[in-house]
Design an enzyme around this catalytic site. Structure first.
Site, PDB file in Angstrom:
ATOM      1  N   ASP A  16      -1.490   7.846   8.854  1.00  0.00           N
ATOM      2  CA  ASP A  16      -1.731   6.997  10.018  1.00  0.00           C
ATOM      3  C   ASP A  16      -0.379   6.420  10.432  1.00  0.00           C
ATOM      4  OD1 ASP A  16      -1.237   4.699   8.349  1.00  0.00           O
ATOM      5  OD2 ASP A  16      -3.330   4.711   7.727  1.00  0.00           O
ATOM      6  N   SER A  58       0.807  -1.219   0.000  1.00  0.00           N
ATOM      7  CA  SER A  58       0.000   0.000   0.000  1.00  0.00           C
ATOM      8  C   SER A  58       0.838   1.266   0.000  1.00  0.00           C
ATOM      9  CB  SER A  58      -0.931  -0.005   1.227  1.00  0.00           C
ATOM     10  OG  SER A  58      -0.184  -0.139   2.422  1.00  0.00           O
ATOM     11  N   HIS A  99       1.158   4.590   7.125  1.00  0.00           N
ATOM     12  CA  HIS A  99       1.096   5.177   5.779  1.00  0.00           C
ATOM     13  C   HIS A  99       1.467   6.652   5.799  1.00  0.00           C
ATOM     14  CE1 HIS A  99      -1.864   1.777   5.318  1.00  0.00           C
ATOM     15  NE2 HIS A  99      -1.043   1.565   4.305  1.00  0.00           N
TER      16      HIS A  99
END
Length: 209
Positions: free
Chosen positions: A182, A40, A185
């Protein structure tokens, strides 16, 4: 005699270490294809479309950067999908950023290391250059202190497989709350920071011109 041998060996190790740090690789020209392979953080989760580090790196270099990041991907799964991507895109360079989800799933570091090794070896068999991104290790102390650090398996792999390592950039980004969406990320500013750090390291080793 033993002291002379020890000093000679130490000097040799220092010289070899210096050579490894200063060795320049052939540059990847503007327009060539580069594969950004990962999870991600490569996909760009935490920022808007076009704000991830692969897009920003493409803007800095003129490379055709293919974003092959998949949210939730693991090294275990990545080793099974990389060959098809290599066949489809024939990249000159593959930047590997993967392993974080394996750590979150509590996979042993030794297993994650061998899965990433298989990815590296598949890339080399395809004739592409590898650049390995060091991913933060899962550490309660690092999370609490807000100072994540690279998992040691990435430096080990870089040494063992003789591939360039992009160290500390990812960890340093996650250590700065203003750069994070977060705890795992980056946000748009964080991806810009990562792209700058990646570009600087790739220039240092000669891949970016």
């Amino acid at each position: 005699m033993q002291r002379r041998q020890f000093l000679a060996g130490s000097l040799g190790a220092i010289l070899l270490s210096g050579c490894r740090k200063t060795t320049k690789l052939a540059g990847i020209r503007s327009g060539q294809t580069v594969l950004a392979f990962g999870d991600s953080v490569t996909f760009g989760t935490g920022a808007a479309s076009g704000e991830g580090w692969p897009t920003l790196l493409a803007q800095k270099t003129g490379w055709n950067v293919v974003n092959a990041g998949i949210s939730g991907d693991t090294a275990k799964n990545g080793k099974n999908r990389v060959s098809a991507l290599l066949d489809a895109h024939r990249p000159a360079l593959v930047i590997i950023e993967i392993g974080g989800n394996d750590f979150l799933r509590r996979q042993p570091s030794s297993v994650v290391k061998e899965d990433i090794r298989q990815i590296i070896q598949a890339v080399r068999r395809a004739g592409a250059v590898v650049a390995l991104v060091a991913v933060p290790e899962l550490s309660l102390l690092g999370i609490v202190a807000g100072k994540p650090s690279d998992s040691p398996i990435f430096e080990e792999l870089a040494d063992e497989e003789r591939v360039p390592l992009i160290a500390r950039v990812f960890s340093e980004t996650l250590g700065r709350p203003e750069l994070c969406a977060d705890r795992i990320h980056p946000n748009a500013r964080g991806y810009q920071h990562m792209a700058n750090g990646f570009h600087a390291r790739l220039k240092e080793i000669g891949l970016a011109v």
